[in-house]
Design a protein around this motif. Sequence first.
Motif, PDB file in Angstrom:
ATOM      1  N   ILE A  74       6.228   8.417 -13.002  1.00  0.00           N
ATOM      2  CA  ILE A  74       5.641   7.571 -11.966  1.00  0.00           C
ATOM      3  C   ILE A  74       4.214   7.204 -12.358  1.00  0.00           C
ATOM      4  O   ILE A  74       3.442   8.070 -12.778  1.00  0.00           O
ATOM      5  N   ASP A  75       3.887   5.936 -12.246  1.00  0.00           N
ATOM      6  CA  ASP A  75       2.519   5.475 -12.455  1.00  0.00           C
ATOM      7  C   ASP A  75       2.042   4.870 -11.142  1.00  0.00           C
ATOM      8  O   ASP A  75       2.340   3.720 -10.817  1.00  0.00           O
ATOM      9  N   ARG A  76       1.311   5.656 -10.379  1.00  0.00           N
ATOM     10  CA  ARG A  76       0.907   5.212  -9.045  1.00  0.00           C
ATOM     11  C   ARG A  76      -0.147   4.113  -9.107  1.00  0.00           C
ATOM     12  O   ARG A  76      -0.219   3.266  -8.219  1.00  0.00           O
ATOM     13  N   ALA A  77      -0.968   4.126 -10.134  1.00  0.00           N
ATOM     14  CA  ALA A  77      -1.990   3.087 -10.261  1.00  0.00           C
ATOM     15  C   ALA A  77      -1.350   1.718 -10.514  1.00  0.00           C
ATOM     16  O   ALA A  77      -1.754   0.704  -9.929  1.00  0.00           O
ATOM     17  N   LYS A  78      -0.335   1.679 -11.384  1.00  0.00           N
ATOM     18  CA  LYS A  78       0.339   0.422 -11.708  1.00  0.00           C
ATOM     19  C   LYS A  78       1.502   0.119 -10.767  1.00  0.00           C
ATOM     20  O   LYS A  78       2.100  -0.948 -10.848  1.00  0.00           O
ATOM     21  N   LYS A  79       1.841   1.083  -9.913  1.00  0.00           N
ATOM     22  CA  LYS A  79       2.960   0.959  -8.976  1.00  0.00           C
ATOM     23  C   LYS A  79       4.274   0.682  -9.710  1.00  0.00           C
ATOM     24  O   LYS A  79       4.993  -0.283  -9.427  1.00  0.00           O
ATOM     25  N   THR A  80       4.558   1.573 -10.657  1.00  0.00           N
ATOM     26  CA  THR A  80       5.816   1.493 -11.400  1.00  0.00           C
ATOM     27  C   THR A  80       6.461   2.868 -11.452  1.00  0.00           C
ATOM     28  O   THR A  80       5.789   3.904 -11.332  1.00  0.00           O
ATOM     29  N   ILE A  81       7.775   2.873 -11.630  1.00  0.00           N
ATOM     30  CA  ILE A  81       8.513   4.108 -11.893  1.00  0.00           C
ATOM     31  C   ILE A  81       9.353   3.899 -13.142  1.00  0.00           C
ATOM     32  O   ILE A  81       9.777   2.782 -13.440  1.00  0.00           O
ATOM     33  N   THR A  82       9.561   4.968 -13.888  1.00  0.00           N
ATOM     34  CA  THR A  82      10.437   4.924 -15.053  1.00  0.00           C
ATOM     35  C   THR A  82      11.733   5.617 -14.694  1.00  0.00           C
ATOM     36  O   THR A  82      11.725   6.708 -14.100  1.00  0.00           O
ATOM     37  N   THR A 114       0.809  -1.226   0.000  1.00  0.00           N
ATOM     38  CA  THR A 114       0.000   0.000   0.000  1.00  0.00           C
ATOM     39  C   THR A 114       0.838   1.271   0.000  1.00  0.00           C
ATOM     40  O   THR A 114       0.423   2.296  -0.520  1.00  0.00           O
ATOM     41  N   ASP A 115       2.030   1.213   0.587  1.00  0.00           N
ATOM     42  CA  ASP A 115       2.849   2.422   0.701  1.00  0.00           C
ATOM     43  C   ASP A 115       4.085   2.394  -0.187  1.00  0.00           C
ATOM     44  O   ASP A 115       5.025   3.153   0.022  1.00  0.00           O
ATOM     45  N   SER A 116       4.110   1.507  -1.195  1.00  0.00           N
ATOM     46  CA  SER A 116       5.312   1.355  -2.009  1.00  0.00           C
ATOM     47  C   SER A 116       5.657   2.598  -2.811  1.00  0.00           C
ATOM     48  O   SER A 116       6.801   2.793  -3.209  1.00  0.00           O
TER      49      SER A 116
END
Length: 268
Positions: A187-195, A155-157
Amino acid sequence: MGLDLTVGSAALKEDYLGPLREQLNTAKVLLAEIEKNEEDVEGKYAVIPVTQGFPDGVGARAEKGDLPAAGTPSYDDLRVQMAYNYGRIEITGPSIKAMKSDRGSFIRAIDSQTKGMLNQLKKDYNRQLFGDGTGTLAKCGATSNSTTVVLADETDSMKFMRVGMDIDIIDVDDDSSVATNRKVTAIDRAKKTITISGASVTTDSTHRICRTGSWKKEINGLTSMIATTGTYQNIDRATAGNEYWHGNVFDAGGALRAISDDLLQQVQ
């Protein structure tokens, strides 16, 4: 045609309303509550003597009975390793010149940069107070040869991820670097990814993201303090007699429950 706003736009002024408005969350709740020691500490460690146990020479006796045997007090030394936090700003000469008065800008260059950096240092220090000393900002998930890094499904990643941040990716098994000095570009908070900038990387659950150069150089925070295993400030929790160094954990068995005064009393 006559005069309208289109015709007269070149003659119109823009009305700038100062001062500069702060739009970012600058709260530092835990930092404000932590007691600060102003003593000047030198050397590699600060050694703090602590009471480990009370002398257990007590007991009930009959009249004229023998007194309990004297107990032995127990003491230990905490070895607190020094941690150092720095901030850096860069201002060009023309910027200082252009922003030297209210005529040219709402803020002064040096003043705004130094205050902004000090505020950022305090916010990062506040984050470290919750951490474990490693500098972990986020745990990685499974990424296969890509610059889009998957973070752990927690949840906090994404809490500490910011566009423009300089990061390293570290393997916790041997502290080796998977990627060094990369910049977070999206940053894509919905997918929990960073570029990230640079070459593609492959990550798994043993990898952690930290600020560039900060791995295992941050202060030991609450996560280390309340742990039930491992060594904290050179005291091994697994050693007999060091049970007092354990955090109190009350497992809810995966079920959510409301916090209460009773629960708070039990974990003291």
